[in-house]
Design a protein around this motif. Structure first.
Motif, PDB file in Angstrom:
ATOM      1  N   ASP A 106       0.843  -1.190   0.000  1.00 47.51           N
ATOM      2  CA  ASP A 106       0.000   0.000   0.000  1.00 47.51           C
ATOM      3  C   ASP A 106       0.878   1.240   0.000  1.00 47.51           C
ATOM      4  OD1 ASP A 106       0.665   0.785   2.774  1.00 47.51           O
ATOM      5  OD2 ASP A 106      -0.560  -0.921   3.351  1.00 47.51           O
ATOM      6  N   GLY A 107       0.244   2.398  -0.189  1.00 47.84           N
ATOM      7  CA  GLY A 107       1.002   3.644  -0.248  1.00 47.84           C
ATOM      8  C   GLY A 107       0.117   4.835   0.018  1.00 47.84           C
ATOM      9  N   HIS A 108       0.752   5.989   0.105  1.00 44.06           N
ATOM     10  CA  HIS A 108      -0.012   7.220   0.252  1.00 44.06           C
ATOM     11  C   HIS A 108       0.800   8.413  -0.224  1.00 44.06           C
ATOM     12  CE1 HIS A 108       1.956   7.570   4.395  1.00 44.06           C
ATOM     13  NE2 HIS A 108       2.206   8.749   3.866  1.00 44.06           N
ATOM     14  N   LEU A 109       0.090   9.496  -0.482  1.00 45.49           N
ATOM     15  CA  LEU A 109       0.671  10.787  -0.835  1.00 45.49           C
ATOM     16  C   LEU A 109       0.052  11.810   0.100  1.00 45.49           C
ATOM     17  CD1 LEU A 109       2.439  12.496  -2.773  1.00 45.49           C
ATOM     18  CD2 LEU A 109       0.402  12.757  -4.222  1.00 45.49           C
ATOM     19  N   LEU A 110       0.909  12.567   0.816  1.00 42.88           N
ATOM     20  CA  LEU A 110       0.439  13.505   1.831  1.00 42.88           C
ATOM     21  C   LEU A 110       1.057  14.875   1.599  1.00 42.88           C
ATOM     22  CD1 LEU A 110      -0.905  14.204   4.594  1.00 42.88           C
ATOM     23  CD2 LEU A 110       1.227  13.428   5.672  1.00 42.88           C
ATOM     24  N   TRP A 111       0.226  15.913   1.649  1.00 39.49           N
ATOM     25  CA  TRP A 111       0.702  17.306   1.578  1.00 39.49           C
ATOM     26  C   TRP A 111       0.090  18.077   2.732  1.00 39.49           C
ATOM     27  CZ3 TRP A 111      -2.363  21.590  -0.891  1.00 39.49           C
ATOM     28  CH2 TRP A 111      -1.678  22.820  -0.792  1.00 39.49           C
ATOM     29  N   GLU A 112       0.925  18.758   3.483  1.00 39.33           N
ATOM     30  CA  GLU A 112       0.473  19.632   4.552  1.00 39.33           C
ATOM     31  C   GLU A 112       1.039  21.035   4.337  1.00 39.33           C
ATOM     32  OE1 GLU A 112       0.867  18.337   8.549  1.00 39.33           O
ATOM     33  OE2 GLU A 112       0.365  16.240   8.112  1.00 39.33           O
ATOM     34  N   MET A 113       0.257  22.034   4.701  1.00 33.13           N
ATOM     35  CA  MET A 113       0.676  23.430   4.566  1.00 33.13           C
ATOM     36  C   MET A 113       0.303  24.180   5.835  1.00 33.13           C
ATOM     37  SD  MET A 113      -0.395  26.284   1.682  1.00 33.13           S
ATOM     38  CE  MET A 113      -2.103  26.383   2.235  1.00 33.13           C
ATOM     39  N   LEU A 114       1.221  24.985   6.335  1.00 30.77           N
ATOM     40  CA  LEU A 114       0.976  25.802   7.525  1.00 30.77           C
ATOM     41  C   LEU A 114       1.160  27.268   7.183  1.00 30.77           C
ATOM     42  CD1 LEU A 114       0.580  26.091  10.646  1.00 30.77           C
ATOM     43  CD2 LEU A 114       3.087  26.060  10.810  1.00 30.77           C
ATOM     44  N   VAL A 115       0.109  28.043   7.420  1.00 29.85           N
ATOM     45  CA  VAL A 115       0.198  29.502   7.368  1.00 29.85           C
ATOM     46  C   VAL A 115       0.347  29.961   8.810  1.00 29.85           C
ATOM     47  CG1 VAL A 115      -0.924  31.641   6.680  1.00 29.85           C
ATOM     48  CG2 VAL A 115      -1.259  29.553   5.318  1.00 29.85           C
ATOM     49  N   PRO A 116       1.553  30.363   9.239  1.00 33.61           N
ATOM     50  CA  PRO A 116       1.795  30.610  10.663  1.00 33.61           C
ATOM     51  C   PRO A 116       1.022  31.814  11.183  1.00 33.61           C
ATOM     52  CG  PRO A 116       3.696  31.254   9.360  1.00 33.61           C
ATOM     53  CD  PRO A 116       2.767  30.552   8.423  1.00 33.61           C
ATOM     54  N   GLY A 117       0.691  31.749  12.489  1.00 30.84           N
ATOM     55  CA  GLY A 117      -0.037  32.826  13.140  1.00 30.84           C
ATOM     56  C   GLY A 117       0.864  33.703  13.987  1.00 30.84           C
ATOM     57  N   ALA A 118       0.247  34.587  14.768  1.00 30.16           N
ATOM     58  CA  ALA A 118       0.977  35.593  15.535  1.00 30.16           C
ATOM     59  C   ALA A 118       1.899  34.982  16.582  1.00 30.16           C
ATOM     60  CB  ALA A 118      -0.012  36.548  16.200  1.00 30.16           C
ATOM     61  N   TYR A 119       1.588  33.784  17.086  1.00 28.76           N
ATOM     62  CA  TYR A 119       2.426  33.168  18.103  1.00 28.76           C
ATOM     63  C   TYR A 119       3.839  32.941  17.601  1.00 28.76           C
ATOM     64  CZ  TYR A 119       3.978  29.881  21.691  1.00 28.76           C
ATOM     65  OH  TYR A 119       4.675  29.258  22.694  1.00 28.76           O
ATOM     66  N   HIS A 120       4.006  32.799  16.313  1.00 26.58           N
ATOM     67  CA  HIS A 120       5.311  32.480  15.730  1.00 26.58           C
ATOM     68  C   HIS A 120       6.054  33.707  15.230  1.00 26.58           C
ATOM     69  CE1 HIS A 120       5.012  28.128  15.949  1.00 26.58           C
ATOM     70  NE2 HIS A 120       3.797  28.170  15.432  1.00 26.58           N
ATOM     71  N   ASP A 121       5.664  34.904  15.678  1.00 28.73           N
ATOM     72  CA  ASP A 121       6.296  36.109  15.136  1.00 28.73           C
ATOM     73  C   ASP A 121       7.568  36.523  15.866  1.00 28.73           C
ATOM     74  OD1 ASP A 121       5.392  37.137  17.510  1.00 28.73           O
ATOM     75  OD2 ASP A 121       3.969  38.549  16.631  1.00 28.73           O
ATOM     76  N   GLY A 122       8.043  35.691  16.807  1.00 31.61           N
ATOM     77  CA  GLY A 122       9.306  35.959  17.473  1.00 31.61           C
ATOM     78  C   GLY A 122       9.185  36.671  18.798  1.00 31.61           C
ATOM     79  N   ARG A 123       7.987  36.906  19.307  1.00 29.40           N
ATOM     80  CA  ARG A 123       7.799  37.641  20.561  1.00 29.40           C
ATOM     81  C   ARG A 123       7.832  36.747  21.789  1.00 29.40           C
ATOM     82  NH1 ARG A 123       2.730  39.717  20.910  1.00 29.40           N
ATOM     83  NH2 ARG A 123       1.989  38.452  19.168  1.00 29.40           N
ATOM     84  N   HIS A 124       8.033  35.466  21.633  1.00 26.84           N
ATOM     85  CA  HIS A 124       8.000  34.546  22.772  1.00 26.84           C
ATOM     86  C   HIS A 124       9.356  33.864  22.977  1.00 26.84           C
ATOM     87  CE1 HIS A 124       3.633  34.925  23.133  1.00 26.84           C
ATOM     88  NE2 HIS A 124       3.594  34.886  21.817  1.00 26.84           N
ATOM     89  N   ASP A 125      10.426  34.597  22.702  1.00 25.64           N
ATOM     90  CA  ASP A 125      11.784  34.054  22.820  1.00 25.64           C
ATOM     91  C   ASP A 125      11.960  32.806  21.969  1.00 25.64           C
ATOM     92  OD1 ASP A 125      12.477  36.040  24.695  1.00 25.64           O
ATOM     93  OD2 ASP A 125      11.646  34.849  26.336  1.00 25.64           O
ATOM     94  N   LEU A 126      11.261  32.761  20.842  1.00 23.53           N
ATOM     95  CA  LEU A 126      11.348  31.649  19.914  1.00 23.53           C
ATOM     96  C   LEU A 126      11.782  32.170  18.550  1.00 23.53           C
ATOM     97  CD1 LEU A 126       7.976  29.841  20.777  1.00 23.53           C
ATOM     98  CD2 LEU A 126      10.258  29.248  21.599  1.00 23.53           C
ATOM     99  N   PRO A 127      12.439  31.329  17.751  1.00 19.98           N
ATOM    100  CA  PRO A 127      12.798  31.753  16.394  1.00 19.98           C
ATOM    101  C   PRO A 127      11.540  32.085  15.601  1.00 19.98           C
ATOM    102  CG  PRO A 127      13.925  29.721  16.997  1.00 19.98           C
ATOM    103  CD  PRO A 127      12.899  29.967  18.050  1.00 19.98           C
ATOM    104  N   PRO A 128      11.512  33.236  14.917  1.00 21.73           N
ATOM    105  CA  PRO A 128      10.302  33.617  14.184  1.00 21.73           C
ATOM    106  C   PRO A 128      10.030  32.710  12.994  1.00 21.73           C
ATOM    107  CG  PRO A 128      12.110  35.116  13.678  1.00 21.73           C
ATOM    108  CD  PRO A 128      12.590  34.232  14.788  1.00 21.73           C
ATOM    109  N   LEU A 129       8.762  32.486  12.745  1.00 20.03           N
ATOM    110  CA  LEU A 129       8.297  31.741  11.577  1.00 20.03           C
ATOM    111  C   LEU A 129       7.248  32.613  10.906  1.00 20.03           C
ATOM    112  CD1 LEU A 129       7.944  29.223   9.780  1.00 20.03           C
ATOM    113  CD2 LEU A 129       6.395  28.306  11.509  1.00 20.03           C
ATOM    114  N   VAL A 130       7.601  33.203   9.776  1.00 18.65           N
ATOM    115  CA  VAL A 130       6.718  34.195   9.167  1.00 18.65           C
ATOM    116  C   VAL A 130       6.171  33.770   7.813  1.00 18.65           C
ATOM    117  CG1 VAL A 130       7.777  36.113  10.388  1.00 18.65           C
ATOM    118  CG2 VAL A 130       8.743  35.393   8.208  1.00 18.65           C
TER     119      VAL A 130
END
Length: 423
Positions: A385-409
């Protein structure tokens, strides 16, 4: 004696013991175990915290062994290997990785109602919300736990009791990297699952001690209740809630924020599935894992760190790692409503579309982003058996770098194709 030699001696001794038992029983059934899985994964921008945010690799997992049944006795041994051919970044040297003991257990079943299993085995309870993967840091290479498990089953329910001992570094690697960490710490646990009709109750006491002293000791007691049922013509629903007590000053040491002596955490999930006609099925639901706040701690699922909700987002969480602890697949401070629609395309193929609105509860419910998924599964017969998978993330405000985390924009993508065969 080296750990690899110890593993070989252990496997040989167990095999000899079963062979003797089989000779006494006068019957022996041998079942070969063999499977192969090949997958290629493209991660576009998912490693946003790295100099090169993209990854492209082939992952080849092979497992082989055998099962021997002799009356009420069963013995199973399976060896495993999963190596990667890294295509991007190009400067990553090829490595055959490890040959390790994936299964090695003996079980006894007096009848259909009772079973005892001793050794290295897979343990999956109730869809894996709390108990699924004993090795969160090794990807999909393995998911075993080392345990003694007792099962009692009746017409209307069952009881399972397990004593577990997992080590941060696998002592039964036959070849390869003997010092690779596959968990945050050495783990000792007692777990119980009781099911009766549509109800289920889970209790797990787990103690973690890091042999490298990078993390403080941590003791957690997790209590959960689950209820499921049917609705309408062919519909089903479930809901599960968990309360966790994180014991002593060690609980605060894992957060580096709260000096309190004891903390509590919460988690839950639920879904409703219903057929829509013409082959369509709709599923709506939500999940919640608490984060660090004035009243709650980050929830730590006993063995729930695996891609239950997303293949893409588990890698994004690496950017939230703390000193001595990689947060890959750490479902903490995450909640989301979600919806999925699937449709059967003939007898062998199924298509699925899904959307998940991720938020961070412990930061004023800020948006983590919109995650969408598209998947096509196909069964080819003869174990293939097999599969094909695609996922996409449109990041939100939590990932903008204000939480001492690397920004994801920017929008990030995950694409995977897979073919798997099992004997």
């Amino acid at each position: 004696m080296s750990r690899s030699m110890l593993a070989l001696v252990l496997v040989a001794s167990l095999a000899a013991s079963l062979a003797a038992a089989a000779a006494e029983a006068g019957e022996l059934v041998v079942t070969p175990l063999l499977d192969l899985r090949v997958r290629q994964e493209f991660l576009d921008g998912v490693y946003h915290f790295a100099d090169d945010p993209d990854r492209d690799w082939l992952r080849v997992r092979t497992r082989g062994g055998g099962r021997l049944d002799a009356g009420a006795h069963r013995f199973e041994v399976r060896l495993g290997n999963e190596h990667r051919h890294v295509l991007d970044p190009e400067d990553v040297e090829f490595d055959w990785d490890e040959l390790f003991v994936d299964h090695a257990f003996w079980s006894w079943s007096g009848d259909d109602r009772a079973r005892i299993t001793v050794g290295r085995q897979d343990l999956v309870w109730l869809g894996g919300f709390l108990v699924m993967d004993g090795n969160p840091l090794d990807g999909s290479r393995s998911q075993f736990v080392d345990a003694v498990r007792c099962e009692l089953r009746e017409e209307r329910g069952s009881i399972e009791l397990a004593v577990l001992r997992n080590q941060k570094r696998d002592p039964f690697v036959l070849a390869g990297d003997l010092d690779r960490a596959q968990a945050d710490a050495d783990e000792t646990a007692l777990a119980c699952l009781v099911q009766h009709d549509a109800w289920a109750w889970t209790a797990v006491y787990k103690f973690e001690r890091d042999p490298d002293a990078l993390l403080a000791d941590l003791a957690t007691l997790t209590l959960a209740c689950r209820r499921q049922g049917t609705v309408g013509a062919g519909g089903a629903w479930r809901v599960e809630a968990a309360l966790q007590r994180q014991d002593g000053a060690a609980a605060a040491a894992y957060t580096d924020r709260d000096p309190g002596e004891t903390g509590y955490a919460l988690a839950g999930e639920g879904s409703l599935t219903t057929p829509l006609g013409d082959g369509y099925t709709l599923e709506v639901g939500a999940f919640y894992y608490s984060g660090q706040s004035a009243s709650l701690r980050p929830f730590r699922a006993p063995w729930g760190r695996w891609p239950k909700w997303s293949e893409l987002y588990i890698y994004t969480l690496l950017g939230e790692s703390t000193q001595g602890r990689a947060h890959v697949a750490a479902w903490e401070n995450i909640a989301a409503p979600r919806a999925a629609c699937s449709r059967a395309l003939g007898e062998r193929m199924t298509a699925r579309l899904a959307a998940t609105c991720l938020v961070a509860p412990a930061s004023s419910w800020e948006s983590r982003g919109l995650l969408t998924q598209a998947e096509l599964k196909i069964g080819l017969g003869h174990g293939l058996d097999g599969h094909l998978l695609w996922e996409m993330l449109v990041p939100g405000a939590y990932h903008d770098g204000r939480h001492d985390l690397p920004p994801l924009v920017g929008t990030v993508h995950f694409l995977r194709w897979q073919m798997a065969w099992a004997l």
